[in-house]
Scaffold this motif. Structure first.
Motif, PDB file in Angstrom:
ATOM      1  N   VAL A  34       0.844  -1.204   0.000  1.00 49.22           N
ATOM      2  CA  VAL A  34       0.000   0.000   0.000  1.00 49.22           C
ATOM      3  C   VAL A  34       0.874   1.247   0.000  1.00 49.22           C
ATOM      4  O   VAL A  34       0.627   2.196  -0.757  1.00 49.22           O
ATOM      5  CB  VAL A  34      -0.971  -0.007   1.201  1.00 49.22           C
ATOM      6  N   VAL A  35       1.911   1.247   0.819  1.00 48.32           N
ATOM      7  CA  VAL A  35       2.814   2.396   0.888  1.00 48.32           C
ATOM      8  C   VAL A  35       3.513   2.592  -0.464  1.00 48.32           C
ATOM      9  O   VAL A  35       3.608   3.714  -0.969  1.00 48.32           O
ATOM     10  CB  VAL A  35       3.835   2.229   2.031  1.00 48.32           C
TER      11      VAL A  35
ATOM     12  N   SER B  97       3.701   7.195  -0.547  1.00 42.66           N
ATOM     13  CA  SER B  97       3.880   7.941   0.703  1.00 42.66           C
ATOM     14  C   SER B  97       3.583   7.019   1.875  1.00 42.66           C
ATOM     15  O   SER B  97       3.435   5.819   1.702  1.00 42.66           O
ATOM     16  CB  SER B  97       2.957   9.163   0.720  1.00 42.66           C
ATOM     17  N   SER B  98       3.457   7.592   3.049  1.00 40.01           N
ATOM     18  CA  SER B  98       3.162   6.771   4.219  1.00 40.01           C
ATOM     19  C   SER B  98       1.700   6.316   4.172  1.00 40.01           C
ATOM     20  O   SER B  98       0.877   6.868   3.453  1.00 40.01           O
ATOM     21  CB  SER B  98       3.445   7.547   5.500  1.00 40.01           C
TER      22      SER B  98
END
Length: 182
Positions: free
Chosen positions: A56-57, A62-63
């Motif tokens: 997912v990151v 990004s975070s």
């Protein structure tokens, strides 16, 4: 009781990603996005494996940002337990972790994809529903949503929806044998 709903976008051949982990073929229709938005009103906990979190990151660049700020728990054998960046890491067994979650009142638990953690939850018979978005593509090879290694689990179709772009969503409920009363 708070249900565990295992959800994922899958291909016709049951994959959640290409062999390299990419999911470039996944798209969301407007109707599907609306249904997913509604779905998130029914859950108050998200659970996933560390590899899914990493994917997912990488996908977002990004975070991790939890949908709607829903608390997220990540099972990991490599990360130490504890909360970091609004994510709670755990190395407990799924059964122990879930018994603590179910001891509190609340909504359902969304198990976000991930084959290895899905297998662990299925081995312990903790999955109550499947919420699958099916993309009309055959990858030929890839990462399966359901890697082997768990006993047979029976489900019954509760709902199916058809969207544009030939996509469908399927909701299945776990069928468990009724216990005989003595």
């Amino acid at each position: 009781m708070r249900k565990v709903i295992l959800g994922a976008g899958i291909t016709l051949d049951g994959c959640i990603a290409r062999p390299d982990g990419s999911v470039d073929y996944l798209t969301m229709t407007k109707e599907g996005a609306q249904d997913f938005e509604h779905f998130f009103t029914t859950v108050d906990t998200i659970v996933m494996g560390r590899k899914t979190l990493d994917a997912v990151v990488a996908m977002t660049g990004s975070s991790y940002k939890s949908p709607g700020g829903i608390p997220t728990h990540v099972f990991s054998r490599t990360q130490p337990p504890g909360e970091r960046d609004r994510v709670v890491f755990t190395n407990q067994s799924p059964r122990v972790w879930l018994s603590k979650i179910r001891a509190r009142p609340g909504k359902h638990v969304f198990h976000m994809g991930g084959g290895e953690l899905a297998r662990s939850f299925l081995q312990a018979d903790l999955v109550d529903e499947l919420f699958l978005g099916v993309v009309p593509i055959l990858l030929g090879r890839g990462l399966p949503l359901f890697p082997g290694g768990f006993p047979q689990r029976d489900f019954t179709l509760v709902e199916n929806k058809t969207y544009s772009k030939s996509q469908i969503s399927l909701t299945y409920r776990r069928v468990r044998a009724k216990r005989k009363r003595k």
